[in-house]
Scaffold this motif. Structure first.
Motif, PDB file in Angstrom:
ATOM      1  N   PRO A 571       0.808  -1.226   0.000  1.00  0.00           N
ATOM      2  CA  PRO A 571       0.000   0.000   0.000  1.00  0.00           C
ATOM      3  C   PRO A 571       0.838   1.272   0.000  1.00  0.00           C
ATOM      4  CG  PRO A 571      -0.905  -1.590   1.544  1.00  0.00           C
ATOM      5  CD  PRO A 571       0.386  -2.151   1.064  1.00  0.00           C
ATOM      6  N   CYS A 572       1.965   1.260   0.736  1.00  0.00           N
ATOM      7  CA  CYS A 572       2.831   2.438   0.764  1.00  0.00           C
ATOM      8  C   CYS A 572       3.384   2.739  -0.633  1.00  0.00           C
ATOM      9  CB  CYS A 572       3.980   2.230   1.751  1.00  0.00           C
ATOM     10  SG  CYS A 572       3.492   2.233   3.486  1.00  0.00           S
ATOM     11  N   MET A 573       3.825   1.711  -1.338  1.00  0.00           N
ATOM     12  CA  MET A 573       4.364   1.913  -2.672  1.00  0.00           C
ATOM     13  C   MET A 573       3.281   2.346  -3.649  1.00  0.00           C
ATOM     14  SD  MET A 573       7.002  -1.328  -2.845  1.00  0.00           S
ATOM     15  CE  MET A 573       7.517  -0.962  -4.510  1.00  0.00           C
ATOM     16  N   LEU A 574       2.071   1.816  -3.488  1.00  0.00           N
ATOM     17  CA  LEU A 574       0.980   2.192  -4.380  1.00  0.00           C
ATOM     18  C   LEU A 574       0.622   3.667  -4.205  1.00  0.00           C
ATOM     19  CD1 LEU A 574      -1.210   1.411  -6.416  1.00  0.00           C
ATOM     20  CD2 LEU A 574      -2.657   0.744  -4.479  1.00  0.00           C
ATOM     21  N   LEU A 575       0.516   4.100  -2.955  1.00  0.00           N
ATOM     22  CA  LEU A 575       0.174   5.493  -2.703  1.00  0.00           C
ATOM     23  C   LEU A 575       1.302   6.423  -3.112  1.00  0.00           C
ATOM     24  CD1 LEU A 575      -1.614   5.143   0.765  1.00  0.00           C
ATOM     25  CD2 LEU A 575      -2.662   5.521  -1.461  1.00  0.00           C
ATOM     26  N   ALA A 576       2.547   5.979  -2.931  1.00  0.00           N
ATOM     27  CA  ALA A 576       3.689   6.786  -3.383  1.00  0.00           C
ATOM     28  C   ALA A 576       3.689   6.905  -4.901  1.00  0.00           C
ATOM     29  CB  ALA A 576       4.990   6.167  -2.888  1.00  0.00           C
ATOM     30  N   LEU A 577       3.314   5.822  -5.579  1.00  0.00           N
ATOM     31  CA  LEU A 577       3.234   5.843  -7.037  1.00  0.00           C
ATOM     32  C   LEU A 577       2.184   6.849  -7.512  1.00  0.00           C
ATOM     33  CD1 LEU A 577       4.435   4.367  -9.514  1.00  0.00           C
ATOM     34  CD2 LEU A 577       2.489   2.798  -9.395  1.00  0.00           C
ATOM     35  N   ARG A 578       1.162   7.089  -6.667  1.00  0.00           N
ATOM     36  CA  ARG A 578       0.116   8.049  -7.009  1.00  0.00           C
ATOM     37  C   ARG A 578       0.453   9.459  -6.530  1.00  0.00           C
ATOM     38  NH1 ARG A 578      -5.113   4.275  -5.343  1.00  0.00           N
ATOM     39  NH2 ARG A 578      -4.853   2.744  -7.008  1.00  0.00           N
ATOM     40  N   GLY A 579       1.673   9.648  -6.007  1.00  0.00           N
ATOM     41  CA  GLY A 579       2.139  10.974  -5.655  1.00  0.00           C
ATOM     42  C   GLY A 579       1.860  11.412  -4.237  1.00  0.00           C
ATOM     43  N   ASN A 580       1.476  10.488  -3.336  1.00  0.00           N
ATOM     44  CA  ASN A 580       1.229  10.864  -1.945  1.00  0.00           C
ATOM     45  C   ASN A 580       2.555  11.198  -1.270  1.00  0.00           C
ATOM     46  OD1 ASN A 580       0.927  10.128   1.100  1.00  0.00           O
ATOM     47  ND2 ASN A 580      -1.161  10.427   0.363  1.00  0.00           N
ATOM     48  N   GLN A 581       2.695  12.439  -0.780  1.00  0.00           N
ATOM     49  CA  GLN A 581       3.977  12.896  -0.255  1.00  0.00           C
ATOM     50  C   GLN A 581       4.368  12.150   1.010  1.00  0.00           C
ATOM     51  OE1 GLN A 581       4.313  17.127  -0.054  1.00  0.00           O
ATOM     52  NE2 GLN A 581       6.210  17.109   1.127  1.00  0.00           N
ATOM     53  N   THR A 601      13.837  -5.386  -3.959  1.00  0.00           N
ATOM     54  CA  THR A 601      12.819  -4.512  -3.351  1.00  0.00           C
ATOM     55  C   THR A 601      13.317  -3.076  -3.296  1.00  0.00           C
ATOM     56  OG1 THR A 601      12.085  -6.385  -1.985  1.00  0.00           O
ATOM     57  CG2 THR A 601      11.318  -4.201  -1.350  1.00  0.00           C
ATOM     58  N   GLN A 602      14.597  -2.887  -2.987  1.00  0.00           N
ATOM     59  CA  GLN A 602      15.172  -1.544  -2.971  1.00  0.00           C
ATOM     60  C   GLN A 602      15.073  -0.894  -4.355  1.00  0.00           C
ATOM     61  OE1 GLN A 602      19.157  -1.867  -1.494  1.00  0.00           O
ATOM     62  NE2 GLN A 602      18.535  -2.000   0.658  1.00  0.00           N
ATOM     63  N   LEU A 603      15.392  -1.664  -5.388  1.00  0.00           N
ATOM     64  CA  LEU A 603      15.319  -1.132  -6.752  1.00  0.00           C
ATOM     65  C   LEU A 603      13.875  -0.783  -7.125  1.00  0.00           C
ATOM     66  CD1 LEU A 603      17.827  -3.505  -8.584  1.00  0.00           C
ATOM     67  CD2 LEU A 603      18.165  -1.090  -8.020  1.00  0.00           C
ATOM     68  N   GLN A 604      12.937  -1.600  -6.662  1.00  0.00           N
ATOM     69  CA  GLN A 604      11.534  -1.316  -6.947  1.00  0.00           C
ATOM     70  C   GLN A 604      11.088  -0.035  -6.240  1.00  0.00           C
ATOM     71  OE1 GLN A 604       8.888  -4.547  -6.074  1.00  0.00           O
ATOM     72  NE2 GLN A 604       7.057  -3.410  -6.659  1.00  0.00           N
ATOM     73  N   ILE A 605      11.550   0.159  -5.013  1.00  0.00           N
ATOM     74  CA  ILE A 605      11.221   1.389  -4.280  1.00  0.00           C
ATOM     75  C   ILE A 605      11.819   2.600  -4.992  1.00  0.00           C
ATOM     76  CG2 ILE A 605      11.649   2.645  -2.136  1.00  0.00           C
ATOM     77  CD1 ILE A 605      11.376   0.039  -0.629  1.00  0.00           C
ATOM     78  N   ILE A 606      13.067   2.463  -5.440  1.00  0.00           N
ATOM     79  CA  ILE A 606      13.714   3.571  -6.154  1.00  0.00           C
ATOM     80  C   ILE A 606      12.963   3.889  -7.439  1.00  0.00           C
ATOM     81  CG2 ILE A 606      15.808   4.244  -7.378  1.00  0.00           C
ATOM     82  CD1 ILE A 606      17.381   2.612  -5.303  1.00  0.00           C
ATOM     83  N   THR A 612       7.480   9.736  -9.976  1.00  0.00           N
ATOM     84  CA  THR A 612       6.721  10.969  -9.754  1.00  0.00           C
ATOM     85  C   THR A 612       7.684  12.117  -9.503  1.00  0.00           C
ATOM     86  OG1 THR A 612       6.550  10.569  -7.366  1.00  0.00           O
ATOM     87  CG2 THR A 612       4.779   9.687  -8.764  1.00  0.00           C
ATOM     88  N   GLY A 613       7.187  13.320  -9.724  1.00  0.00           N
ATOM     89  CA  GLY A 613       8.039  14.485  -9.536  1.00  0.00           C
ATOM     90  C   GLY A 613       8.472  14.667  -8.100  1.00  0.00           C
TER      91      GLY A 613
END
Length: 773
Positions: A571-581, A601-606, A612-613
């Protein structure tokens, strides 16, 4: 001697006991008795403000004289009385009896046989006596002093009158006469000089019994009786049977003015002074029905809102500490009653283990199945993780009150299969879900249950709007005291979401920390309203706000990040992908604190951050900080540093950001104004071994953060700091500590012993002026 035999009555026209109207005919006042040459002075009852406790038993001298009416005056005139006997008398419900039934008190004296009770005294030889006129004689009671005599007098009067009212109101004939007698009984209780709980409770119990034995009264008669006993209810809780009578009136006539004018002060008193609804559940039920009656008025919830406001008071802080827990108890009981049919059907529903394992044993089921929460496909558990989707069968069961529909579309994960063989009881989310993906369960309640639910959820929302009530409300709701059927009800969780949002918006840690589970292994509101939780109905907005507030004040930042990485990384990665600061910051912190070990997993997070901007910008800042940190460690800097006196957290932050302190081993902040807020800067000093916090405002929150990160610290001075056991216990993880100064802190002896046992290298300890000294 037979004190209960019938004969002509005698007395004094100046009798102390007032003649009250009683059912069953008029009771004639006893005739007066003429005294001899030395008259007896009657001590008349005056309104002098004296108050007495109702006597139930006590020691007193007794003398009994059997005589014709003319003989009593001769005895009193001769200033001579026969022998006195000491007795321990008990004022029972029906009679006056002795603990040693011998002599004068061989037989008990029935209250019905007592014709008159008078106060007596002699001028030349004062004795504090009571005269009880009985058929065929007189019973004299002699007390040690005038106050004790008066206490016996008023107690006997009260017992005698209550006995009469119990008797005459047990067989009512005309209800207009009954109402008159009830009013007289109430006036008697209100004007009695006795100060005891039973003085007001006894009339209420008499009326309660009268109502329970006469159920065919008209509505108007009901209201007249309620109005008559209203003065007694101002300072007393109604007895259980009377509560049932009040509940019935609230249900049948919710718009009656009696509900507003009479019941309102009664309910207010219950909420302000009741200590335990468990001992008096009918008081809770009456309060519940009263609030529902208010909700039935034309204004509805506006009236309820005004009632809640009146209970809180006009100031910013409610002066009555019992109001909130009592209101919450009433709300919880009312909400529980809405799902009672669901709860009663649990025996016929699949067990929690069967829900999780996807299996049932029809032969072990009871014949009727009014409700099944879930009926998964038998081969679901055997599916491998390679399956992309699995559709669970749904069961729809309809009844006159409940309609349950379950649908579930999920991706089966290996964790489900791994837990299938576990015999332990699943946690809350597992009770309502087959897999961590979202499930949909709609429950339709009957009209009355639906109105009740709407009313009491709205009250919880009203309670959460008061700043002073919010900490206690969050603490009361932290264990999630609702049944799992309520948490599976979409309408309930959607309405309750407002309360959880209020907790998440509150900046006080004592409030928003209650979003977390109350203990390990038990789900909290944070889990229920997070993506994948049974109550989540948004795209993670509430989850993001909860994470933001928890991260802003969480002293165990690293531990919280580990928990998110383990359970909520998706969920954290999904919301970050949608630009949640907030979620972008969380992912950056996971990388900065090396929370994620797996390279993929680190590469996926990066990749997520760079998509996103805002994520790309924050990741670049992280890379700069990491380079600065490496450069700081390479360059080194001073090994010792002392901050000037009166320096603040901002001063320390500016100082540490102005240069490199990678070699800093000894830092003194003694006599400065730093607080726990500076801990987040101190944990970035990798070489720190000695820290002096003498006479600062550094507290428990900062101490816990230091214990999590500065594990190599060797010397720590906490002298004259506001730390307590809650923070000092965290030092047990700092195994390198060899010198610890806790002089003049709130250290307890138990915590000191615990620290000594868990810190093997501790050699120098200062515990002067503490409990452990």
């Amino acid at each position: 001697m037979d004190l209960t035999s019938s004969s002509g009555g005698g007395g004094d026209p100046r009798q102390i006991e007032e003649t009250k109207p009683l059912l069953g005919g008029d009771v004639p006042a006893p005739e007066g008795t003429k005294m001899g040459a030395v008259p007896c002075r009657r001590a008349l009852l005056l309104c002098n403000g004296m108050r007495y406790k109702l006597l139930q038993e006590g020691d007193i001298q007794v003398c009994v004289i059997r005589h014709p009416r003319t003989f009593l005056s001769k005895i009193l005139t001769s200033k001579f009385l026969r022998r006195w006997e000491p007795h321990h008398l008990t004022l029972a419900d029906n009679s006056l009896a002795s603990a040693t039934p011998t002599g004068y008190m061989e037989n008990s004296v029935s209250y019905s046989a007592i014709e008159d009770v008078q106060l007596l005294s002699w001028e030349n030889a004062p004795k504090y006596c009571l005269q009880l006129t009985v058929p065929g004689g007189t019973v004299l009671l002699q007390a040690a002093n005038s106050y004790l005599r008066d206490q016996w007098f008023h107690s006997l009067q009260w017992k005698k009158k209550i006995y009469k009212y119990k008797k005459v109101l047990s067989n009512p004939s005309r209800w207009e006469v009954v109402l008159k007698e009830i009013r007289t009984l109430v006036d008697m209780a209100l004007t009695s000089p006795l100060q005891d709980d039973s003085i007001n409770q006894a009339p209420l119990e008499i009326v309660s019994k009268l109502l329970s034995e006469n159920t065919n009264l008209t509505t108007q008669e009901h209201e007249n009786i309620i109005v008559a006993i209203a003065p007694l209810l101002e300072n007393n809780h109604p007895p259980p049977d009377l509560c049932e009578f009040f509940c019935k009136h609230c249900r049948e006539r919710p718009r009656s003015m009696v509900v507003i004018e009479v019941f309102t002060p009664v309910v207010q008193r219950i909420l302000k002074h009741n200590m335990d609804f468990g001992k008096c559940p009918r008081l809770r039920l009456f309060t519940q029905e009263y609030i529902l009656a208010l909700n039935e008025l034309n204004a509805g919830m506006e009236v309820v809102k005004k009632f809640i406001q009146s209970m809180h008071g006009p100031t910013g802080h409610c002066p009555h500490p019992r109001v909130l827990p009592n209101l919450v108890a009433v709300c919880l009981a009312a909400i529980y009653s809405c799902y009672e049919e669901f709860i009663n059907s649990r025996d016929n529903s699949p067990s929690l283990k069967e829900i999780r394992n996807g299996c049932q044993q029809p032969c072990d089921r009871k014949p009727t199945l009014p409700l099944r929460l879930l009926h998964p496909s038998p081969d679901l558990v055997s599916q491998e993780a390679t399956l992309s989707e699995a559709r669970l069968k749904s069961v729809v069961v309809a009844s006159s009150e409940i309609h349950v529909e379950v649908e579930h579309t999920s991706t089966v994960k290996p964790a489900l299969t791994a837990s299938a063989g576990n015999d332990s009881e699943p946690n809350l989310i597992d009770c309502l879900m087959v897999s961590p993906a979202c499930s949909t369960m709609s429950i339709e309640l009957g009209p009355q249950a639906d109105r009740t639910l709407g009313c009491y959820v709205e009250i919880l929302k009203l309670l959460s709007d008061y700043d002073d009530w919010r900490p206690s409300l969050a603490s009361l709701l932290q264990p999630i005291p609702f049944p799992k059927e309520a948490l599976a009800h979409e309408k309930f969780t959607k309405e309750l979401k407002y309360v959880i949002q209020r907790f998440a918006e509150d900046p006080r840690q004592e409030v928003h920390s209650c979003l977390l589970s109350v203990r390990a292994g038990k789900d909290g509101w944070f889990q229920l309203y997070s993506p994948g939780g049974v109550a989540c109905d948004d795209d993670g907005e509430l989850f993001a706000s909860m994470v933001h507030i928890l991260m802003g004040s969480c002293y165990k930042t690293k531990k919280f990040l580990l928990s998110l990485a383990e359970n909520k990384l998706g969920p954290c990665m999904l919301l970050a992908l949608r630009g949640n600061q907030t979620m972008v910051e969380i992912l950056c912190l996971m990388l900065e604190y090396n929370i994620i070990d797996n390279n993929d997993t680190q590469l996926q997070i990066i990749s997520t951050l760079e998509s996103t901007g805002v994520g790309k910008r924050m990741y670049e800042q992280l890379c700069d900080r990491q380079r600065e940190l490496k450069e700081l460690q390479r360059k080194g800097g001073p090994t010792r540093l002392t901050l000037p006196s009166k320096s603040t957290d901002a001063d320390l932050a500016r100082l540490l950001s102005s240069g490199s302190f990678g070699n800093l081993e000894n830092l003194s902040l003694a006599f400065t104004n730093v607080t726990s807020a500076c801990a987040e800067h101190l944990i970035k000093l990798p070489s720190l071994k000695q820290l002096n916090l003498w006479s600062t405002q550094f507290g428990d929150a900062g101490l816990r953060l230091l214990s999590e990160h500065l594990t190599m610290l060797q010397v720590l001075n906490l002298c004259e700091t506001p730390v307590t056991d809650a923070g000092l216990l965290a030092l047990s993880s700092m195994k390198s500590l060899c010198s610890l100064n806790m002089n003049s802190t709130k250290l307890s002896a138990d915590t000191y012993e615990d620290l000594k046992a868990k810190l093997p290298n501790l050699k120098e300890v200062d515990v002067r002026y503490t409990e452990a000294w």
